[in-house]
Design an enzyme around this catalytic site. Structure first.
Site, PDB file in Angstrom:
ATOM      1  N   ASP A  83      -7.239  12.747   8.072  1.00  0.00           N
ATOM      2  CA  ASP A  83      -6.091  11.990   8.572  1.00  0.00           C
ATOM      3  C   ASP A  83      -6.241  11.926  10.098  1.00  0.00           C
ATOM      4  OD1 ASP A  83      -3.780  10.531   8.658  1.00  0.00           O
ATOM      5  OD2 ASP A  83      -2.553  11.971   7.569  1.00  0.00           O
ATOM      6  N   ASP A 118      -2.238   4.988  12.084  1.00  0.00           N
ATOM      7  CA  ASP A 118      -1.140   4.069  11.798  1.00  0.00           C
ATOM      8  C   ASP A 118       0.150   4.530  12.484  1.00  0.00           C
ATOM      9  OD1 ASP A 118      -1.555   6.242   9.964  1.00  0.00           O
ATOM     10  OD2 ASP A 118       0.035   5.456   8.687  1.00  0.00           O
TER      11      ASP A 118
HETATM   12  N1  GUN Z   1       0.677  11.867   6.081  1.00  0.00           N
HETATM   13  C1  GUN Z   1       1.884  11.789   5.493  1.00  0.00           C
HETATM   14  N2  GUN Z   1       2.411  10.560   5.693  1.00  0.00           N
HETATM   15  C2  GUN Z   1       1.532   9.870   6.435  1.00  0.00           C
HETATM   16  C3  GUN Z   1       1.517   8.535   6.943  1.00  0.00           C
HETATM   17  O1  GUN Z   1       2.434   7.749   6.765  1.00  0.00           O
HETATM   18  N3  GUN Z   1       0.392   8.166   7.637  1.00  0.00           N
HETATM   19  C4  GUN Z   1      -0.655   9.024   7.834  1.00  0.00           C
HETATM   20  N4  GUN Z   1      -1.728   8.588   8.508  1.00  0.00           N
HETATM   21  N5  GUN Z   1      -0.642  10.262   7.370  1.00  0.00           N
HETATM   22  C5  GUN Z   1       0.433  10.685   6.675  1.00  0.00           C
END
Ligand code: GUN
Length: 598
Positions: A83, A118
């Site tokens: 992420d 995002d």
């Molecule tokens: N982890 C939990 N929700 C989100 C999200 O909306 N975007 C991202 N990139 N990671 C997340």
């Protein structure tokens, strides 16, 4: 590349292949802190999980350099998704991490699935702001794909606004990626707004290609898994196992129990074997968190295994309904799914391998029951028969019976879901008087049954195509049930005992092909594979050029070339949209036999 291996409505068992690594979905990616992997990573390997998710923002801040491999750091050879820092911004406020910088960093540490930076749609953001943000997210997705050529995850945002969810999905779906996390749902989860989570997922999913991998970001409590996977989620990630453990909270598949409330045995778990509740309570905080965390992960993983089994058994609706009754807000979420009938119905087969178990009023709102009711239409009054199949328990062939699905023709008494369902107060009996079916009025009934079922299944009366007087039936000696249907001495149809619907034989395929206009009941294939299809090989989605939009999973179809020449016949796994959009996997199981066209 993603393909469907088994399916049950929108629920699907898939295989996702990234950089020569394969995982079977639905799958849980445990959230791992990249610098605190002990003892989790060894448990993850022991539980044979194929993937994990970790955070590139923490890695970068912690000094993990580009050029090093994240798999080495984690000591994990499976799929590693990263992420981007978005969630940290949601938690702690604005942070310094630009999109391309984070995407390139993730590529630089050899992440398998890279997430763009995002903008998180918060629940209190104005509609105007979210509208701008989803456009910005789209731009960020576009530049990430253009700059890297990597496997990019494109989160769908939109907050609480259905129209913005849809717009976000349309925008992201226009980009060249197949991986779509549903973002911004953690605040809903925290507030038990399960209905909003499913609404967000369905509004996204119906605007994405069906071959897209759907990931529910942070949807980690196992009590919610059945509903998530019922609507076609493929991947979830979870830090719930550890978050809950820190607060001394033990996950079960139906809820959460505080350690301190256990006075007797702990729930069964290999991680609790050594402890009584009292012993676990007296451990030091870190050790206790570890033990509970491992158990929580174990429960989540077991629930996922169970769900994959439910999908393989085509029992997801029964299972999800049963589980939705463990919490009123899960039940609310189940009801929300039914608001999406126009979408969900397209993925619903006419019948399933498992019978319908009535669990409450929601059962009758299942999409394939609603469709059944709409196909059979309004009928006059019918008599009440207390055992099934109804025709065994009436003396004369009456026209209509009062079923749990409304008044239905007695002719449908063996057809799904009339016979394959169980409601309170219904009993099955082994006594069956099969000799009566030799009487003229029952012979007539059986002939009419063939016509009626055919019309229900294919949308046209059989006897408008072939002469009823030329029809002969082969029946089972034990049950008296119709097995095979012959027209002019040639076998055209077989009636499946399991669901009371027809399978085509070669002559049946010829009949369908010559009596229904293109594109009804057809799958059109690429000329490249004509010969393979004629040899009886299965049709891969990649080679489907067109198909009847009315086709539903598990329907009987005819396979034709571009000139509508009949090549073969079979049973589909995918609906039209899926056949067109998937590039991998089987679309139609070919049933051509070697002596068929001779
Ligand atoms: N982890 C939990 N929700 C989100 C999200 O909306 N975007 C991202 N990139 N990671 C997340």
């Amino acid at each position: 590349m993603f393909q469907i291996l088994h399916r049950d409505g929108l629920s699907r068992i898939g295989e996702l292949e990234i950089k020569n690594k394969k995982i079977v979905t639905p799958v849980l990616l445990p959230v791992l802190h990249p610098f605190k992997t002990d003892p989790w990573i060894s448990a993850i390997k022991q539980m044979k999980l194929g993937g994990v998710i970790t955070n590139s923002y923490i890695l970068k801040k912690g000094g993990f350099q580009k050029g090093k491999d994240i798999h080495d750091l984690l000591d994990f050879g499976g799929i590693v998704m990263t992420d981007s820092g978005t969630f940290q911004e949601h938690m702690y406020g604005e942070l310094n991490a630009a999109n391309l910088e984070m995407v390139k960093y993730q590529a630089g540490i050899n992440s398998d699935i890279i997430t763009i930076r995002d903008i998180f749609s918060e629940m209190d953001h104005s509609k105007g702001k979210i509208e701008e943000d989803i456009k910005e997210n789209y731009n960020r997705g576009r530049e990430a794909i253009a700059e890297t050529g990597e496997y990019i995850a494109l989160p769908i945002q939109g907050g609480i606004y259905p129209d913005l969810r849809q717009e976000s999905a349309r925008l992201m779906g226009s980009l060249d990626s197949e991986y779509f996390p549903i973002g911004g749902i953690v605040p809903f989860m925290e507030r038990y707004m399960y209905s909003m989570v499913l609404e967000s997922i369905l509004n996204s999913k119906r605007n994405l290609r069906s071959s897209g991998v759907i990931h529910a970001f942070g949807a980690g409590h196992p009590m919610f898994f059945p509903l998530l996977f019922l609507v076609g989620v493929d991947v979830i990630d979870s830090s719930a196992y550890i978050k809950y453990a820190r607060d001394g909270r033990i996950l079960t598949e139906t809820g959460t129990v505080e350690l301190k409330s256990y006075t007797e045995e702990l729930p069964p778990s290999p991680y609790f074997d050594k402890y009584t509740a009292k012993e676990l309570s007296s451990l030091g905080k870190d050790e206790q968190t570890e033990v509970i965390g491992l158990h929580n992960l174990y429960v989540s993983v077991k629930e996922l295994e169970n769900i994959r089994q439910q999908i393989r058994s085509e029992n997801m609706w029964n299972y999800a309904e049963y589980r939705a009754h463990s919490h009123p807000l899960l039940l609310e979420a189940l009801r929300k799914v039914h608001e999406f009938y126009d979408y969900t119905e397209k993925f619903e087969p006419l019948s399933r391998r498992t019978p319908i178990f009535y669990s409450g009023e929601e059962t009758l709102d299942r999409p394939n029951i609603k469709r059944f009711i709409s196909r059979i239409g309004e009928n006059p009054t019918g008599i009440k028969v207390d055992k099934k199949p109804y025709s065994y328990y009436v003396d004369t062939p009456v026209d209509y019976v009062q079923s749990q699905f409304g008044v239905v023709s007695l002719l449908l008494d063996e057809t799904y879901p009339v016979a394959q369902s169980l409601f309170p107060g219904e009993y099955y009996d082994s006594y069956k008087d099969v000799s009566k079916f030799d009487k003229p009025e029952w012979q007539e009934f059986l002939l009419n049954k063939v016509d009626y079922i055919f019309n229900y299944q294919f949308g046209k009366k059989l006897y408008s195509m072939v002469d009823k007087r030329g029809i002969t039936l082969q029946r089972s000696k034990n049950t008296g049930k119709i097995r095979n249907v012959y027209s002019g001495g040639k076998q055209i149809l077989s009636l499946r005992a399991s669901d009371g619907l027809f399978s085509l034989n070669y002559e049946g395929a010829v009949l369908i092909h010559s009596n229904f206009e293109y594109p009804a009941h057809r799958v059109v294939i690429d000329p490249e594979v004509t010969e393979f299809i004629r040899e009886g090989r299965n049709v891969f989605a990649k080679f489907v050029e067109e198909a009847d939009p009315g086709i539903r999973p598990h329907d009987e179809v005819v396979i034709v070339d571009r000139d509508d020449k009949l090549l073969s016949y079979g049973r589909v796994i995918l609906n039209r949209q899926e056949m067109i959009e998937f590039r991998k996997g089987i679309a139609v199981k070919n049933r051509l036999k070697s002596d068929d066209s001779s």
